[in-house]
Design an enzyme around this catalytic site. Structure first.
Site, PDB file in Angstrom:
ATOM      1  N   ASP A 167      -6.607  -3.141   2.750  1.00 56.02           N
ATOM      2  CA  ASP A 167      -7.191  -1.998   2.040  1.00 56.02           C
ATOM      3  C   ASP A 167      -8.648  -2.245   1.648  1.00 56.02           C
ATOM      4  O   ASP A 167      -9.164  -3.368   1.773  1.00 56.02           O
ATOM      5  CB  ASP A 167      -6.350  -1.655   0.786  1.00 56.02           C
ATOM      6  CG  ASP A 167      -6.007  -2.888  -0.058  1.00 56.02           C
ATOM      7  OD1 ASP A 167      -6.577  -3.963   0.194  1.00 56.02           O
ATOM      8  OD2 ASP A 167      -5.173  -2.765  -0.963  1.00 56.02           O
TER       9      ASP A 167
ATOM     10  N   ASP B 218       1.915  -2.097 -10.958  1.00 54.81           N
ATOM     11  CA  ASP B 218       2.886  -0.997 -10.913  1.00 54.81           C
ATOM     12  C   ASP B 218       3.812  -1.124  -9.703  1.00 54.81           C
ATOM     13  O   ASP B 218       4.478  -0.175  -9.313  1.00 54.81           O
ATOM     14  CB  ASP B 218       2.179   0.371 -10.935  1.00 54.81           C
ATOM     15  CG  ASP B 218       1.240   0.585  -9.748  1.00 54.81           C
ATOM     16  OD1 ASP B 218       1.218  -0.268  -8.827  1.00 54.81           O
ATOM     17  OD2 ASP B 218       0.517   1.595  -9.736  1.00 54.81           O
TER      18      ASP B 218
ATOM     19  N   HIS C  51       2.950  -1.880  -6.553  1.00 56.91           N
ATOM     20  CA  HIS C  51       2.455  -1.390  -5.258  1.00 56.91           C
ATOM     21  C   HIS C  51       2.164  -2.508  -4.263  1.00 56.91           C
ATOM     22  O   HIS C  51       1.861  -3.633  -4.637  1.00 56.91           O
ATOM     23  CB  HIS C  51       1.222  -0.478  -5.426  1.00 56.91           C
ATOM     24  CG  HIS C  51      -0.018  -1.143  -5.925  1.00 56.91           C
ATOM     25  ND1 HIS C  51      -0.814  -0.584  -6.886  1.00 56.91           N
ATOM     26  CD2 HIS C  51      -0.626  -2.305  -5.582  1.00 56.91           C
ATOM     27  CE1 HIS C  51      -1.849  -1.366  -7.103  1.00 56.91           C
ATOM     28  NE2 HIS C  51      -1.756  -2.425  -6.324  1.00 56.91           N
TER      29      HIS C  51
ATOM     30  N   GLU D 157       0.446   3.587  -4.006  1.00 51.50           N
ATOM     31  CA  GLU D 157       0.834   3.804  -5.403  1.00 51.50           C
ATOM     32  C   GLU D 157       2.233   4.412  -5.481  1.00 51.50           C
ATOM     33  O   GLU D 157       2.754   4.921  -4.477  1.00 51.50           O
ATOM     34  CB  GLU D 157      -0.203   4.718  -6.064  1.00 51.50           C
ATOM     35  CG  GLU D 157      -1.600   4.098  -6.145  1.00 51.50           C
ATOM     36  CD  GLU D 157      -1.710   2.934  -7.136  1.00 51.50           C
ATOM     37  OE1 GLU D 157      -0.731   2.188  -7.326  1.00 51.50           O
ATOM     38  OE2 GLU D 157      -2.807   2.751  -7.710  1.00 51.50           O
TER      39      GLU D 157
HETATM   40  C1  GLP Z   1      -4.887  -4.628  -5.712  1.00 49.77           C
HETATM   41  C2  GLP Z   1      -4.725  -4.799  -4.210  1.00 49.77           C
HETATM   42  C3  GLP Z   1      -3.330  -5.306  -3.861  1.00 49.77           C
HETATM   43  C4  GLP Z   1      -2.989  -6.523  -4.700  1.00 49.77           C
HETATM   44  C5  GLP Z   1      -3.055  -6.137  -6.163  1.00 49.77           C
HETATM   45  C6  GLP Z   1      -2.661  -7.279  -7.090  1.00 49.77           C
HETATM   46  O1  GLP Z   1      -4.314  -3.449  -6.156  1.00 49.77           O
HETATM   47  N1  GLP Z   1      -4.969  -3.588  -3.534  1.00 49.77           N
HETATM   48  O2  GLP Z   1      -3.269  -5.616  -2.480  1.00 49.77           O
HETATM   49  O3  GLP Z   1      -1.710  -7.003  -4.364  1.00 49.77           O
HETATM   50  O4  GLP Z   1      -4.377  -5.708  -6.452  1.00 49.77           O
HETATM   51  O5  GLP Z   1      -3.776  -7.992  -7.496  1.00 49.77           O
HETATM   52  P1  GLP Z   1      -3.711  -9.392  -8.221  1.00 49.77           P
HETATM   53  O6  GLP Z   1      -3.335 -10.375  -7.180  1.00 49.77           O
HETATM   54  O7  GLP Z   1      -5.091  -9.598  -8.753  1.00 49.77           O
HETATM   55  O8  GLP Z   1      -2.670  -9.291  -9.290  1.00 49.77           O
END
Ligand code: GLP
Length: 263
Positions: free
Chosen positions: A67, A142, A144, A149
């Site tokens: 993404d 959340d 995802h 989402e």
């Molecule tokens: C973002 C990314 C996800 C990732 C998430 C968790 O939303 N788009 O791919 O898994 O963050 O981030 P973190 O690893 O900082 O908790």
């Protein structure tokens, strides 16, 4: 589905990096799906170390990232902390430390002027590369995957998604705040691979650490799949799924006798 529980973040990162390294050694021209966020940083550091010290070779590997925020792209002249694009994150945290070829790395282009066409092109590129062999994933607060989402269909494809308030809060706290960028100036939309796209990867590794992820991890693994927790789609995957957790992220799991605890 294999659930591996490590004592801490370092052990979780080392375990995941070794899985990826073994995969790359067994298929040097494999296609890796890569993730951003704070969770995989330790894994990327370990992969960089393996490249430096053990000669782990990425020269034939192709990569596709999950993404990118819409409206941003890598800006080489900006300091890293002011450039919050995922393209820049991947360059700084992994690509510049290994011998992957730039032309083989793809992060969705957040600066595209024709997002719908671009999203279809990204899907086509994945297909042209032969599909993703191994997809690495974190999990959002959340629940995802990527930026799918709550409410995203399990058959969704690469598309534009509006970020929820919780995701904006989480990513503001983890990244944007440190950069001095105000929450209202954060991108509110992103390009994301869909859940359907991700489920086509032949193998999946999902990582999570910290007690803040314990609830969404328990719901993803031990409760019926729901589009309200899009990572629960892992239960529908027909290939190899490995979930690597640290103890705090695993703390609300109930079927502990079915999981492997690392010494
Ligand atoms: C973002 C990314 C996800 C990732 C998430 C968790 O939303 N788009 O791919 O898994 O963050 O981030 P973190 O690893 O900082 O908790």
């Amino acid at each position: 589905m294999d659930v591996i529980i490590a004592k801490n973040y370092e052990d979780m990162s080392r375990y995941t990096a070794k899985m990826i390294a073994d995969f790359v050694r067994s298929k040097p021209n494999c296609v890796l799906g890569l993730a951003t966020g704070s969770t995989p940083i330790g894994t990327y550091r370990e992969l960089a170390r393996m490249h430096r010290e053990e000669g782990l070779d990425f020269s034939q590997v192709k990569t596709f990232n999950l993404d990118e925020y819409l409206g941003v792209g890598m800006e080489r002249n900006k300091p890293y902390d002011l450039d919050q694009s995922y393209a820049r994150f991947m360059y700084e945290e992994l690509f510049r430390h290994i011998n992957v070829q730039k032309r083989y790395t793809r992060v969705p282009n957040g600066l595209t002027t024709d997002p719908d066409h671009y999203c279809q092109w990204y899907e086509d590129e994945i297909k042209k590369a032969g599909g993703i062999d191994l997809q690495l994933l974190g999990i959002g607060g959340d629940g995802h995957w990527a930026f799918n989402e709550p409410g995203s269909s399990f058959s969704s494809r690469t598309r534009i998604e509006e970020l929820t308030e919780q995701t904006l809060d989480d990513n503001y706290e983890s990244f944007y705040k440190k950069a001095g960028i105000s929450r209202k100036d954060m991108p509110h939309y992103a390009i994301t691979m869909g859940i359907g796209t991700i489920l086509e990867a032949r193998n999946i590794i999902m990582m999570a650490n910290g007690s803040k992820k314990a609830n969404v991890i328990a719901r993803s693994i031990e409760e019926p799949p729901t589009t309200q927790i899009t990572a629960s789609a892992l239960q529908l995957h027909t290939g190899g799924v490995t979930i690597v957790l640290d103890e705090p992220a695993a703390s609300l799991l109930k079927n502990t006798d079915r999981y492997q605890y690392l010494p």
